[in-house]
Each structure stands twice: as C-alpha cells, then as structure tokens.
Write a protein that holds these residues in place. Sequence first.
Motif, short mmCIF file in Angstrom:
data_model
loop_
_atom_site.label_atom_id
_atom_site.label_comp_id
_atom_site.label_asym_id
_atom_site.label_seq_id
_atom_site.Cartn_x
_atom_site.Cartn_y
_atom_site.Cartn_z
N MET A 115 0.84 -1.19 0.00
CA MET A 115 0.00 0.00 0.00
C MET A 115 0.88 1.25 0.00
O MET A 115 1.86 1.32 0.72
N THR A 116 0.52 2.22 -0.80
CA THR A 116 1.30 3.45 -0.83
C THR A 116 0.90 4.34 0.33
O THR A 116 -0.26 4.36 0.73
N LYS A 117 1.88 5.06 0.84
CA LYS A 117 1.59 5.99 1.94
C LYS A 117 0.82 7.18 1.40
O LYS A 117 1.15 7.71 0.35
N THR A 118 -0.17 7.60 2.16
CA THR A 118 -0.91 8.80 1.79
C THR A 118 -0.19 10.01 2.38
O THR A 118 0.67 9.87 3.25
N ASN A 119 -0.57 11.18 1.91
CA ASN A 119 0.01 12.41 2.44
C ASN A 119 -0.22 12.51 3.95
O ASN A 119 0.67 12.90 4.70
N ALA A 120 -1.41 12.13 4.40
CA ALA A 120 -1.73 12.18 5.84
C ALA A 120 -0.75 11.30 6.63
O ALA A 120 -0.27 11.68 7.70
N MET A 121 -0.43 10.11 6.12
CA MET A 121 0.52 9.21 6.79
C MET A 121 1.92 9.83 6.81
O MET A 121 2.60 9.78 7.84
N ARG A 122 2.33 10.40 5.69
CA ARG A 122 3.66 11.02 5.64
C ARG A 122 3.77 12.16 6.65
O ARG A 122 4.81 12.33 7.30
N LEU A 123 2.70 12.94 6.79
CA LEU A 123 2.71 14.04 7.75
C LEU A 123 2.83 13.53 9.18
O LEU A 123 3.57 14.08 9.99
N LEU A 124 2.11 12.45 9.51
CA LEU A 124 2.20 11.87 10.86
C LEU A 124 3.58 11.27 11.08
O LEU A 124 4.14 11.39 12.18
N ASP A 125 4.14 10.63 10.06
CA ASP A 125 5.50 10.08 10.18
C ASP A 125 6.47 11.21 10.50
O ASP A 125 7.31 11.10 11.40
#
Length: 156
Positions: free
Chosen positions: A1-11
């Motif tokens: 699964m590709t990371k969404t922008n929301a996931m990248r921001l939380l990371d």
Amino acid sequence: MTKTNAMRLLDAAKIDYRVTEYEFDESDLSGTHAAEVMGMPAEQVFKTLVARGDKTGPLVFCIPVAQELDLKKAAVVSKNKKVEMIQLKELLGLTGYIRGGCSPIGMKKKYPTYIDETAVLFDEIGVSAGQRGVQMMLDPEKLARYVQAEFVDLCV
C-alpha cells in the motif's frame, strides 16, 4: 500500500498510528460501513465533515460515523451565527480530498478543526487516511494536538 500524504505528515511529526485497509463499495461510502467491515464499534470510527461558518469560512468537524453533526452546536463552538455543510463539489477544491476519503490531516489549508468530545473515551480512534478504503488508528489527543483541534460536543 502506498503511503498517503496524511501518513507522511504523521510520520514526519513522529506520531504513531496503525493503518487498516478495508473493501468498500462505491454505492456505500458510509463510515458505518467502514466500521462494520473493520470490525470496530461505530463510536470509535470518526468521519471528517467540512462546513462553512458565516463568519469564519470553512470548518472541519470529526464526529463518530453513526452520528449527525448538530449545526447549531457547530455554530456555537466555532463562534458563528450559522454553519452549513459545504456542497460536495467544493470538497476537493477546499481540502484536496474526495468524498469517502477526507482526512482531518493534510488538507490544502489549515481550517479550524473540532473533534467530538466522545473521542477521548478511546485510546485510539479511526479517521480517514486520505484515501477511500484506508483508515488510520491513532490516539485522539495526539490527533487533536497535531491538527490544533478542540474537543467539543458536536452531535445531535
């Protein structure tokens, strides 16, 4: 699964979350369907709604998927006389998200955000990861701090 922008921001913010993917049907993008398929109580999965206040402009509300936003309460907490839901056709332009995949994290602009006070009853809540069929489970307090949200009574 590709990371969404929301996931990248939380990371980037070093905020822990879990991702849950589920099958969805174009004819049923409801959050209650998402909660059922994920095997979670509907009280613990939150939908992201975008409305417009007569004084403040766009507002973001996160409420349990089986609940309904009380527009009068929404107006009071956001210091507006009147709050109305935005038109569906405005959603993508305002937020960068489509219906069924609207996340409170990573919208195009920073809008005043309010989370229903029941979120604090859980160690983690589900919110959209910014894509249909993908939910992020995270600590509601950490979510609120990140999006600078207030916990308030929002539901009918």
